[in-house]
Design a protein around this motif. Structure first.
Motif, short mmCIF file in Angstrom:
data_model
loop_
_atom_site.label_atom_id
_atom_site.label_comp_id
_atom_site.label_asym_id
_atom_site.label_seq_id
_atom_site.Cartn_x
_atom_site.Cartn_y
_atom_site.Cartn_z
N GLY A 29 0.78 -1.23 0.00
CA GLY A 29 0.00 0.00 0.00
C GLY A 29 0.81 1.27 0.00
N GLY A 30 2.12 1.18 -0.23
CA GLY A 30 2.94 2.38 -0.29
C GLY A 30 2.76 3.16 -1.58
N SER A 31 2.14 2.54 -2.57
CA SER A 31 1.86 3.19 -3.84
C SER A 31 0.66 2.51 -4.48
N ILE A 32 0.18 3.07 -5.58
CA ILE A 32 -0.92 2.44 -6.30
C ILE A 32 -0.40 1.36 -7.24
N LEU A 33 0.84 0.94 -7.02
CA LEU A 33 1.47 -0.13 -7.78
C LEU A 33 1.89 -1.28 -6.88
N THR A 34 1.74 -1.09 -5.58
CA THR A 34 2.11 -2.10 -4.59
C THR A 34 0.99 -2.29 -3.58
N GLY A 35 -0.25 -2.18 -4.06
CA GLY A 35 -1.40 -2.18 -3.18
C GLY A 35 -2.19 -3.48 -3.23
N ILE A 36 -3.48 -3.37 -2.89
CA ILE A 36 -4.34 -4.54 -2.79
C ILE A 36 -5.76 -4.15 -3.21
N HIS A 37 -6.37 -5.00 -4.03
CA HIS A 37 -7.74 -4.76 -4.49
C HIS A 37 -8.69 -4.79 -3.29
N GLU A 38 -9.70 -3.94 -3.35
CA GLU A 38 -10.60 -3.81 -2.19
C GLU A 38 -11.28 -5.12 -1.83
N LYS A 39 -11.57 -5.98 -2.78
CA LYS A 39 -12.22 -7.26 -2.46
C LYS A 39 -11.28 -8.17 -1.69
N ALA A 40 -10.04 -8.27 -2.13
CA ALA A 40 -9.06 -9.06 -1.41
C ALA A 40 -8.76 -8.46 -0.05
#
Length: 390
Positions: A29-40
């Motif tokens: 979650g440090g960027s929008i490239l190392t994050g997590i989909h809201e469902k997961a």
């Protein structure tokens, strides 16, 4: 050094200097490239037994959740994010029509997501599809990179994270890559043709986007001052097995503008910064060019793409760049592998990429909607076991 003395900030600084900290740093979650989909993310929170909370969407296109503090603490996350805000002069228009949720961003690009079973928004309208002349570009209204609302709170966030919390953060950009935006504005087929048959127009559009980015970075870096370590840039240049354009076209059209942008960032930074550069796919063939243009960090290290063998990448480029990602394959292993396969994959990537520092653990791009929490935790537990330096 005793483990208690290893703050997240020191851990990231050490690994960026290609030295070994106490353990491999972890980014979620440090960027929008190392994050997590809201469902997961929702399933993960439930699996961890955490209290119900309102889940905020940090990136609408990818439907990424903003990772809460309780998750960051539980999972020992080392990296936070400071993102540019939305411009005050633009109000994103959102509506539902037929079978789709829709919205239009500040560039005028229209995005659609299916109402039933949709995971992401896809591009459907390209605002410059019918613009083909350089003179017409002069009449187009582009986003204002200096809108004050973009910068609200970022100086205070940066100071708090680095000096009070002693954690590292990634300073986010105001837009995707210069090449990506050109493709999105014109439409892919149109812009590919522009590059070959309408070169002055193709270059003019890239220069406009590059200038917007440069103006943003000058102001953002002025505001955060010395409270910055890593800045995020990107441009997807590759497919699963090759470049999107010929190496010659990349080197004549795109690379000079990357070089100019990265030099501009360094010029305006009050302290030495590392340029975190995101490019999916089979990027190994042009990594020497990207390093020459000024990148310090490669993300996401797409291990399933052609030529992206982590052991070989570390051997060839490990002294020149930090690998930020590549911790586990997200195309097959993380969503559909067994927990044992996930552990094995994580161990392999750590063994390949971690020696000597220069490795921040993150998944290959974001954790997708179909990833079960059991596999996320198998990944994390393997990181705790195998990611400790001796």
């Amino acid at each position: 050094m005793p483990s208690a003395e290893w703050t997240s900030r020191r851990r990231i600084e050490t690994t960026l200097n290609h030295k070994e900290p106490d353990r491999v740093p972890f980014d979620l979650g440090g960027s929008i490239l190392t994050g997590i989909h809201e469902k997961a993310y929702r399933r993960l929170r439930e699996y961890l037994g955490l209290a119900p909370v309102e889940v905020q969407i940090e990136d609408p296109v990818q439907q990424l959740a903003r990772v809460h503090e309780d998750v960051k603490e539980r999972l020992k996350v080392d990296v936070y994010g400071v993102q540019a805000g939305s411009p005050r002069g633009h109000r994103t228009r959102r509506w539902t029509e037929g079978d789709y949720h829709k919205y239009r961003d500040e560039w005028g690009i229209e995005w659609w997501m299916p109402r039933e079973g949709g995971f992401y928004y896809d591009m459907r309208v390209h605002p410059l599809a019918d613009v083909t002349d350089v003179r017409e570009l002069a009449r187009v209204t582009f986003p204002d990179p200096l809108d004050p609302a973009r910068y609200e709170g970022i100086a205070d966030q940066a100071d708090h994270l680095m000096n009070t919390r002693q954690v590292a953060y990634i300073l986010g950009r105001n837009a995707p890559g210069i090449f990506e935006i050109a493709l999105w504005l014109r439409g892919f087929e149109n812009y590919y043709c522009d590059m070959l048959t309408n070169r002055p127009f193709a270059e003019a559009l890239l220069d406009i986007v590059c200038d917007i980015k440069m103006r943003y970075w000058a102001r953002a870096l002025e505001l955060v001052g010395k409270n910055v370590m890593v800045v995020s840039e990107a441009d997807d240049l590759c497919t699963q097995d090759r470049l999107l354009v010929s190496p010659e076209l990349y080197r004549s059209l795109i690379k000079p503008r990357h070089t100019r942008l990265f030099a501009h960032i360094r010029k305006h930074a009050a302290t030495p910064v590392r340029i975190f550069y995101h490019c999916c796919g089979a990027v190994a063939s042009i990594l020497p060019d990207l390093i020459e243009s000024g990148i310090d960090i490669l993300n996401p290290v797409q291990v399933s793409a052609a030529g992206m063998d982590t052991q070989e990448l570390k051997r060839r480029f490990g002294n020149d760049i930090t690998f930020w990602g590549g911790g586990v394959d997200t195309q097959r292993v993380l969503p559909r592998g067994t927990t044992a396969e996930v552990r094995q994959e994580v161990r392999r990537r750590i063994e390949d990429l971690a020696p000597g520092g220069g490795f921040v653990f993150s998944t290959v791009h974001n954790i997708q909607a179909d990833v079960p929490p059991e596999n996320i935790m198998a990944m994390w537990e393997a990181l705790q076991e195998f990611g400790v330096y001796g």
